[in-house]
Design a protein around this motif. Structure first.
Motif, short mmCIF file in Angstrom:
data_model
loop_
_atom_site.label_atom_id
_atom_site.label_comp_id
_atom_site.label_asym_id
_atom_site.label_seq_id
_atom_site.Cartn_x
_atom_site.Cartn_y
_atom_site.Cartn_z
N CYS A 42 0.85 -1.19 0.00
CA CYS A 42 0.00 0.00 0.00
C CYS A 42 0.89 1.25 0.00
O CYS A 42 2.00 1.22 0.51
CB CYS A 42 -0.86 -0.02 1.26
SG CYS A 42 -1.91 1.43 1.47
N THR A 44 0.57 3.65 1.85
CA THR A 44 0.83 3.98 3.26
C THR A 44 2.13 3.31 3.73
O THR A 44 2.87 3.88 4.54
CB THR A 44 -0.36 3.55 4.13
OG1 THR A 44 -1.51 4.29 3.70
CG2 THR A 44 -0.12 3.83 5.61
N HIS A 64 -0.09 -4.15 5.83
CA HIS A 64 -1.38 -4.18 6.53
C HIS A 64 -2.52 -4.64 5.62
O HIS A 64 -3.65 -4.23 5.80
CB HIS A 64 -1.68 -2.79 7.12
CG HIS A 64 -1.71 -1.71 6.09
ND1 HIS A 64 -0.61 -0.96 5.76
CD2 HIS A 64 -2.70 -1.27 5.30
CE1 HIS A 64 -0.92 -0.11 4.81
NE2 HIS A 64 -2.18 -0.27 4.50
N CYS A 151 -7.05 -3.02 2.26
CA CYS A 151 -6.88 -1.58 2.52
C CYS A 151 -7.34 -0.81 1.30
O CYS A 151 -8.26 -0.02 1.37
CB CYS A 151 -5.44 -1.21 2.89
SG CYS A 151 -5.30 0.55 3.24
#
Ligand SMILES: [Zn+2]
Ligand SMILES: [Zn+2]
Length: 333
Positions: A42, A44, A64, A151
């Motif tokens: 991701c 992030t 995640h 996500c």
């Protein structure tokens, strides 16, 4: 076990993730131990690695968007059977007691724990998580195809919800990476017309293949005014351009956890009851609702698979817009 470890934040071009041997986590209390099969990559993760988000744990294992099988459980964990296929997302735990948790807005919890940021994440062979924050993964998705749902998928879905679009609406996407390529499939399923603005020609092409009515460059004005738009790209200079494309009363949703500074703009761009709002994390209900919808449609994720040890390579590709759809790390055999 093997894991990709970040010892200090650094530019991804320096390949800061170290493929290392680390102690295997053990499930305690209500936690489950998951043998990781796949972990989505991701943007992030890139913000964590490059230090745009202030470090919360060091060293840390990022990741995640985890899909794996429950291997072992803590003494109080009974929600799932050993062997169940589950997913672990960004929001790993909340306090359950703050005013936000008590009012159904656990995504805004005052004391959240985040996977792959405040605790070790899924760029590893094993991970632990509290059973109540673990998702059952619907059948019909391969492990690698399910990972980006956790996500990119869930945050895209929450962004769609906050945009308020309904059937017949015209929606703009700014940036067309992992989240947008899933969100467009939900939007089309809802009967929403999608216009995609993105700098990369490969991403424009994917948008058109997935049913976008129009695809153009980030700062090309879409051919028609939009009822709402979602900015997935972390670039603040997109905000005034996106506002300009909105109808009166339109909503602009900012879908990222980090964004470069937003330049000042004329009040006229916001006046006429246009709204700007951000998206922060998600509730477990968002996640459960989304996974149900994803299986119903069914969503087809476009994934580019890398072995776990090549996480640096996957993240460099992501930073260079070289991934159409989502990058996913394959873990284990
Ligand atoms: Zn809370
Ligand atoms: Zn994410």
């Amino acid at each position: 076990m093997r894991a990709c470890l970040l010892r200090a934040t650094a530019a991804i071009e320096t390949n800061p993730l170290e493929y290392a041997d680390v102690a295997m986590p053990q499930p305690k209390g209500d936690e489950v131990l998951v043998r990781v099969r796949a972990c989505g990559v991701c943007r992030t993760d890139l913000h964590v690695i490059e230090g745009e988000l202030p470090p919360r744990k060091s060293p840390v294992v990022p990741g995640h968007q985890v899909v794996g099988l429950i291997e072992k459980q803590g003494e109080n964990a009974r929600r799932f059977a050993v062997g169940s296929r589950v997913g672990i997302a960004w929001l790993r735990q909340t306090d359950g007691t703050c005013e936000y948790c008590r009012s159904g807005a656990e995504n805004l919890c005052d004391n959240p724990v985040f996977t792959g940021y405040s605790v070790d994440g899924g760029y590893a062979e094993y991970i632990v998580a509290p059973q109540d924050f673990v998702y059952a993964i619907p059948e019909g998705f391969h492990d690698e195809q399910a990972a980006p749902l956790l996500c990119a998928g869930i945050i895209g879905f929450r962004s769609l919800r906050l945009s308020g679009v309904k059937a017949g609406a015209r929606l703009g996407f700014y940036g067309f990476g992992a989240a947008a390529h899933v969100a467009i499939q939900v939007a089309r399923h809802w009967g929403v017309e999608v216009h995609a603005s993105t700098r990369d020609a490969r991403h424009q092409k994917l948008a058109l293949e997935l049913g976008a009515a129009w695809a153009g460059s980030t700062f090309d004005e879409p051919p028609k005014k939009l009822d709402a738009a979602i900015v997935f790209a972390p670039a603040g200079e997109i905000v005034p351009a996106a506002l300009k494309a909105l109808k009166k009363g339109g909503t602009l949703v900012l879908g990222g956890i980090h964004m470069s500074p937003i330049p000042s703009f004329d009040y006229q761009l916001l006046y006429q009851e246009r709204v700007i709002r951000s998206v922060a994390n998600n509730t477990r209900k968002d996640g459960e609702d989304f996974l149900r919808v994803a299986a119903e449609i069914p969503i087809r994720t476009h994934v580019q698979i890398f072995p776990l040890r090549e996480a640096n390579c996957a993240l460099n590709a992501l930073k260079n817009d070289a991934i159409p759809g989502a990058a996913v790390l394959r873990v284990g055999e």
